[in-house]
Design an enzyme around this catalytic site. Structure first.
Site, PDB file in Angstrom:
ATOM      1  N   HIS A 156       6.843   9.668   1.323  1.00  0.00           N
ATOM      2  CA  HIS A 156       6.222   9.541   2.637  1.00  0.00           C
ATOM      3  C   HIS A 156       6.999   8.609   3.570  1.00  0.00           C
ATOM      4  CE1 HIS A 156       4.038   5.978   0.772  1.00  0.00           C
ATOM      5  NE2 HIS A 156       4.320   5.480   1.965  1.00  0.00           N
ATOM      6  N   ASP A 186       5.221  11.660  -4.834  1.00  0.00           N
ATOM      7  CA  ASP A 186       5.511  10.748  -3.729  1.00  0.00           C
ATOM      8  C   ASP A 186       6.795   9.951  -3.992  1.00  0.00           C
ATOM      9  OD1 ASP A 186       5.221   9.602  -1.248  1.00  0.00           O
ATOM     10  OD2 ASP A 186       3.748   8.106  -1.877  1.00  0.00           O
ATOM     11  N   SER A 295       5.976   0.069   1.139  1.00  0.00           N
ATOM     12  CA  SER A 295       6.085   1.372   0.478  1.00  0.00           C
ATOM     13  C   SER A 295       7.531   1.651   0.079  1.00  0.00           C
ATOM     14  CB  SER A 295       5.602   2.483   1.420  1.00  0.00           C
ATOM     15  OG  SER A 295       4.215   2.397   1.621  1.00  0.00           O
TER      16      SER A 295
END
Length: 351
Positions: A156, A186, A295
């Site tokens: 992402h 992911d 992230s």
């Protein structure tokens, strides 16, 4: 004229025999016995004080004690009890003794096993990633896994990006290309252009983790490169659901880019709507402070090994609408999931 006993022929290399036989063995002092060849000798006259004769027995005694001490020292290598014997044997003031042991200061093993040590060792392997597209720009983190610039991050973070720029911990920047993505996990793999000699991180074993283990997180929350936080493993095998939609579309839909990537956990939605296309994976839960921008960064054990890729964090919005800080609810993809997926990512594909 007095008659003398007939003299025996003497060998030129030996001293002459005494004219009478000694009565028996001569014992000048305890521990030293002289056995003459035969005959009787009268007891020797006591030597004058300070003469060479008085020093000879002392010299022999010193050698005897020294020999016994040497044997005792050798035996001390086998058992500690002999050390007492050595001390007693060498207590005589005429015998030189070895100096006693000196208690030294314990040498520190450095910063191994501390947050400081982990940060120093791993920070050079953590990068900041800026992904640009027609719909906006996002900032995340990544982990260098090869010296020529292979970097693992979240899907992402780079999904839908037309340009990916990477900044190292020393401030140097590179352009990167996307090698492979796996939206179902992911995960994504990117490669720096023209990089070499980089410090690669060490991948650990997430199966060894236990609840309560101390961990360190390194990333670029809010664009603050190289931010270090720490905490513990709060839980294992948490089912976390994230969106599989194009990241660029998600970035465009977000009214507040600081909210981070939407995810679902425990039947609740966090940081927005995950949409209709979703994927669920088993995650490591941690209370280490994570914020948008973490992230794709690293979750690290106290040996300095990567044990997770930070992927989701909950930052509740305040009543004013701006993003609030971390509340200690963060998740990371286990590194063993990454290791099992690396060949697929390098091949350019994913599930």
């Amino acid at each position: 004229m007095t008659d003398f006993p007939e003299q025996q022929p003497q060998h030129p290399s030996y001293p002459p025999r005494p004219p009478y036989d000694p009565a028996g063995p001569l014992t000048p002092e305890p521990g030293t016995t002289i056995w003459p060849s035969g005959g009787h000798v009268p007891p020797p006259a006591p030597p004058a004080p300070g003469s060479a004769a008085t020093s000879a027995p002392r010299h022999r005694a010193r050698r005897g004690v020294g020999l016994m001490a040497a044997v005792a020292i050798a035996a001390a290598a086998i058992g500690g009890g002999t050390a007492t014997v050595v001390e007693r044997l060498t207590s005589d003031s005429t015998v030189a003794t070895a100096p006693s042991a000196v208690n030294g200061t314990t040498v520190s093993s450095g910063t191994t096993g501390t947050v400081t040590g982990v940060a120093q060792a791993v920070s050079p392997s953590i990068v900041e990633i800026s992904a640009s597209s027609n719909s906006g720009q996002s900032t995340g983190s990544g982990v260098i896994i090869t010296s020529d610039g292979e970097i693992v991050t979240n899907n992402h973070v780079i999904s839908g990006a037309s340009q990916v720029t990477v900044r190292l911990s020393d401030g140097k920047t590179y352009q990167a290309s996307v090698v492979g993505t796996d939206p179902a996990k992911d995960l994504a793999l990117i490669k720096l252009q023209g990089a070499s000699g980089l410090k690669a991180a060490t991948l650990g074993d997430s199966d060894d983790l236990r609840v309560g283990d101390q961990v360190v997180a390194i990333g670029s929350p809010e664009g603050l490169t190289g931010t270090v936080t720490s905490g513990i493993v709060s839980a294992l095998d948490r089912d976390v659901t994230v969106a599989k939609d194009d990241g660029g579309q998600q970035r465009q839909q977000q009214s507040d880019p600081r909210q981070g990537w939407p995810f679902e956990f425990g039947g609740q939605q966090f940081n927005g709507d995950t949409g209709s296309s979703k994927t669920t994976y088993k995650a490591i839960q941690t209370d280490a402070s994570l914020n948008p921008g973490n992230s794709g960064g690293a979750l690290i054990n106290m040996k300095g090994q990567i044990i997770g890729i930070n992927s989701a964090m909950y930052s509740p919005s305040s009543s004013g609408g701006s993003a609030a800080g971390s509340v200690g609810l963060g998740f990371a993809i286990p590194v063993n999931t990454l290791k099992a997926d690396l060949d697929t990512l390098r091949a350019g594909g994913g599930s």
